[in-house]
Scaffold this motif. Structure first.
Motif, PDB file in Angstrom:
ATOM      1  N   ARG B  19      79.389  45.776  20.907  1.00 59.32           N
ATOM      2  CA  ARG B  19      78.626  46.985  21.180  1.00 59.32           C
ATOM      3  C   ARG B  19      77.244  46.690  21.732  1.00 59.32           C
ATOM      4  NH1 ARG B  19      78.486  50.293  15.838  1.00 59.32           N
ATOM      5  NH2 ARG B  19      77.445  51.821  17.156  1.00 59.32           N
ATOM      6  N   PHE B  20      76.731  45.495  21.474  1.00 60.22           N
ATOM      7  CA  PHE B  20      75.343  45.232  21.823  1.00 60.22           C
ATOM      8  C   PHE B  20      75.143  44.147  22.859  1.00 60.22           C
ATOM      9  CE2 PHE B  20      75.012  47.372  17.752  1.00 60.22           C
ATOM     10  CZ  PHE B  20      73.949  48.229  17.960  1.00 60.22           C
ATOM     11  N   ASP B  21      76.216  43.495  23.304  1.00 58.32           N
ATOM     12  CA  ASP B  21      76.011  42.374  24.225  1.00 58.32           C
ATOM     13  C   ASP B  21      76.062  42.788  25.681  1.00 58.32           C
ATOM     14  OD1 ASP B  21      78.639  42.739  24.922  1.00 58.32           O
ATOM     15  OD2 ASP B  21      79.194  40.643  24.731  1.00 58.32           O
ATOM     16  N   THR B  22      75.982  44.078  25.931  1.00 61.74           N
ATOM     17  CA  THR B  22      76.139  44.533  27.303  1.00 61.74           C
ATOM     18  C   THR B  22      75.029  44.053  28.225  1.00 61.74           C
ATOM     19  OG1 THR B  22      75.168  46.581  26.511  1.00 61.74           O
ATOM     20  CG2 THR B  22      77.541  46.557  26.834  1.00 61.74           C
ATOM     21  N   ILE B  23      73.832  43.903  27.694  1.00 63.07           N
ATOM     22  CA  ILE B  23      72.729  43.474  28.546  1.00 63.07           C
ATOM     23  C   ILE B  23      72.308  42.038  28.236  1.00 63.07           C
ATOM     24  CG2 ILE B  23      70.382  43.975  29.308  1.00 63.07           C
ATOM     25  CD1 ILE B  23      70.944  46.892  28.394  1.00 63.07           C
ATOM     26  N   ASN B  24      71.866  41.827  27.008  1.00 59.12           N
ATOM     27  CA  ASN B  24      71.411  40.499  26.621  1.00 59.12           C
ATOM     28  C   ASN B  24      72.332  39.910  25.553  1.00 59.12           C
ATOM     29  OD1 ASN B  24      69.032  40.637  28.212  1.00 59.12           O
ATOM     30  ND2 ASN B  24      68.167  42.027  26.678  1.00 59.12           N
ATOM     31  N   PRO B  25      72.321  38.586  25.436  1.00 61.25           N
ATOM     32  CA  PRO B  25      73.024  37.972  24.305  1.00 61.25           C
ATOM     33  C   PRO B  25      72.460  38.503  22.987  1.00 61.25           C
ATOM     34  CG  PRO B  25      71.833  36.319  25.613  1.00 61.25           C
ATOM     35  CD  PRO B  25      71.804  37.601  26.366  1.00 61.25           C
ATOM     36  N   VAL B  26      73.286  38.509  21.988  1.00 56.01           N
ATOM     37  CA  VAL B  26      72.890  39.053  20.697  1.00 56.01           C
ATOM     38  C   VAL B  26      72.663  37.913  19.719  1.00 56.01           C
ATOM     39  CG1 VAL B  26      73.593  40.554  18.804  1.00 56.01           C
ATOM     40  CG2 VAL B  26      74.300  41.093  21.152  1.00 56.01           C
ATOM     41  N   SER B  27      71.544  37.930  19.035  1.00 57.34           N
ATOM     42  CA  SER B  27      71.260  36.861  18.076  1.00 57.34           C
ATOM     43  C   SER B  27      71.977  37.125  16.759  1.00 57.34           C
ATOM     44  CB  SER B  27      69.761  36.768  17.815  1.00 57.34           C
ATOM     45  OG  SER B  27      69.338  37.855  17.033  1.00 57.34           O
ATOM     46  N   LEU B  28      72.342  36.035  16.119  1.00 55.92           N
ATOM     47  CA  LEU B  28      73.005  36.175  14.823  1.00 55.92           C
ATOM     48  C   LEU B  28      72.101  36.894  13.826  1.00 55.92           C
ATOM     49  CD1 LEU B  28      74.949  32.855  14.241  1.00 55.92           C
ATOM     50  CD2 LEU B  28      75.679  34.987  15.286  1.00 55.92           C
ATOM     51  N   ARG B  29      70.816  36.690  14.004  1.00 57.57           N
ATOM     52  CA  ARG B  29      69.881  37.345  13.101  1.00 57.57           C
ATOM     53  C   ARG B  29      70.034  38.866  13.155  1.00 57.57           C
ATOM     54  NH1 ARG B  29      64.892  38.972  13.543  1.00 57.57           N
ATOM     55  NH2 ARG B  29      63.563  39.089  11.682  1.00 57.57           N
ATOM     56  N   ASP B  30      70.189  39.388  14.357  1.00 50.11           N
ATOM     57  CA  ASP B  30      70.364  40.832  14.501  1.00 50.11           C
ATOM     58  C   ASP B  30      71.659  41.295  13.829  1.00 50.11           C
ATOM     59  OD1 ASP B  30      68.035  40.970  15.846  1.00 50.11           O
ATOM     60  OD2 ASP B  30      68.911  41.216  17.846  1.00 50.11           O
ATOM     61  N   ILE B  31      72.729  40.554  14.085  1.00 46.02           N
ATOM     62  CA  ILE B  31      74.005  40.922  13.484  1.00 46.02           C
ATOM     63  C   ILE B  31      73.903  40.880  11.966  1.00 46.02           C
ATOM     64  CG2 ILE B  31      76.429  40.277  13.244  1.00 46.02           C
ATOM     65  CD1 ILE B  31      76.366  39.194  16.051  1.00 46.02           C
ATOM     66  N   SER B  32      73.257  39.821  11.510  1.00 44.84           N
ATOM     67  CA  SER B  32      73.077  39.669  10.072  1.00 44.84           C
ATOM     68  C   SER B  32      72.374  40.887   9.472  1.00 44.84           C
ATOM     69  CB  SER B  32      72.249  38.410   9.795  1.00 44.84           C
ATOM     70  OG  SER B  32      71.781  38.406   8.471  1.00 44.84           O
ATOM     71  N   LEU B  33      71.325  41.336  10.133  1.00 47.64           N
ATOM     72  CA  LEU B  33      70.573  42.481   9.628  1.00 47.64           C
ATOM     73  C   LEU B  33      71.396  43.763   9.701  1.00 47.64           C
ATOM     74  CD1 LEU B  33      67.041  41.733  11.106  1.00 47.64           C
ATOM     75  CD2 LEU B  33      67.777  41.582   8.714  1.00 47.64           C
ATOM     76  N   ARG B  34      72.047  43.965  10.831  1.00 48.86           N
ATOM     77  CA  ARG B  34      72.792  45.218  10.988  1.00 48.86           C
ATOM     78  C   ARG B  34      73.986  45.295  10.059  1.00 48.86           C
ATOM     79  NH1 ARG B  34      71.619  45.055  16.860  1.00 48.86           N
ATOM     80  NH2 ARG B  34      73.380  43.646  17.086  1.00 48.86           N
ATOM     81  N   GLN B  35      74.700  44.176   9.893  1.00 44.46           N
ATOM     82  CA  GLN B  35      75.952  44.214   9.140  1.00 44.46           C
ATOM     83  C   GLN B  35      75.804  43.750   7.693  1.00 44.46           C
ATOM     84  OE1 GLN B  35      78.454  45.717  10.428  1.00 44.46           O
ATOM     85  NE2 GLN B  35      77.496  45.904  12.443  1.00 44.46           N
ATOM     86  N   GLY B  36      74.624  43.266   7.348  1.00 44.34           N
ATOM     87  CA  GLY B  36      74.436  42.833   5.974  1.00 44.34           C
ATOM     88  C   GLY B  36      75.238  41.600   5.601  1.00 44.34           C
ATOM     89  N   ILE B  37      75.380  40.690   6.564  1.00 45.25           N
ATOM     90  CA  ILE B  37      76.088  39.439   6.291  1.00 45.25           C
ATOM     91  C   ILE B  37      75.082  38.298   6.333  1.00 45.25           C
ATOM     92  CG2 ILE B  37      77.950  37.918   7.062  1.00 45.25           C
ATOM     93  CD1 ILE B  37      79.062  40.344   8.655  1.00 45.25           C
TER      94      ILE B  37
END
Lengths: 141, 141
Positions: B19-37
């Motif tokens: 959902r978020f990689d359409t423009i820039n690469p997505v950092s694991l940190r962001d995923i971690s924050l959004r998904q709580g992993i």
DNA sequence: CTAAACTTGACCATTTTAGTCAGGTATGTA
DNA sequence: TACATACCTGACTAAAATGGTCAAGTTTAG
């Protein structure tokens, strides 16, 4: 998700039982020998099967277990539920901190696992002991 | 049979990524924050995803991960296999002592578990990341 | 009355799970 | 070139699940 050898043993033991309980009750000792499952472990499993009214038992010499219903009335769901193989794919209630609490803010994949669960359970609800007997009737023991 | 939260996390993370990689690469940190992993756990998971050519990465500032294929080309089987969730229902080769060695003398329930395995894998082979995206496009994050 | 069978519950070694922690290496940007 | 921000790797571990074992019964057919 759980689906381990306890469930497998339960099914194996019941198929065995279904094949041999036509005249006399079957002792766990016999099942243990034929299927190669530890007697003590079988006792645990059959205790649960009995509580869930899948088998009945007679005590004393020549005693043993027998099915409480006909093989075609015993679905695999019944068996697996009885021995606590719930086939639950998600427990999203615990982590209320982020996302999934089962209500408005489901985790992204919640629906997916729900679907899968249904998919698997459908499989188990269709299959009865009778079905397994048919497949194996020609097999030598 | 294995189907645990590691597989669930992998799928969640990839849906997030899609959902978020359409423009820039997505950092694991962001995923971690959004998904709580946990970030550290995500790194383990993405290491495997990368080895299996499901994601690619860019290093450095503003770096991150992105999908290496289109969402509709990534099936759930691919994801789950990548993180070692094999969805194996039986391992009958070990106990050659009694009955099941996979050959002539299969254990009574061998066919059953084979069928189940196929049943489940079919489910995962049909579903792609794209399917999950559709279901969730209306959700607020 | 006793052996064969079921019943109950505590216990435990091993493996798996679900991570954490510590220390890297690489690279875009200023 | 510095350095912050990323990725990368492997060792480690607490807690839970798994797959049983062990001990001590109770019941009842013969």
């Amino acid at each position: 998700m759980k689906l381990t050898s306890k469930g497998r043993y339960a099914v194996m033991a019941l198929v065995d039982l279904a094949r041999f309980d036509t005249i006399n009750p079957v002792s766990l000792r016999d099942i243990s020998l034929r299927q190669g499952i530890s007697l003590d472990y079988l006792e645990q499993i059959f205790s649960k099967l009995k509580k869930n009214h899948i088998v009945k038992s007679t005590r004393g010499t020549q005693g043993g277990y027998f099915l409480s219903k006909k093989p075609n009335e015993i679905k695999l769901t019944n068996i697996l539920n009885a021995v606590d193989e719930k086939v639950k794919t998600v427990q999203c209630k615990k982590d209320s901190k982020k996302g999934c609490n089962g209500k408005a803010t489901k985790c992204i994949t919640h629906n997916l696992w729900d679907e899968l669960e249904t998919h698997i359970n459908t499989f188990f609800e269709k299959k009865s002991l009778q079905d397994l007997l048919k497949n194996n009737s020609e097999w030598v023991n």
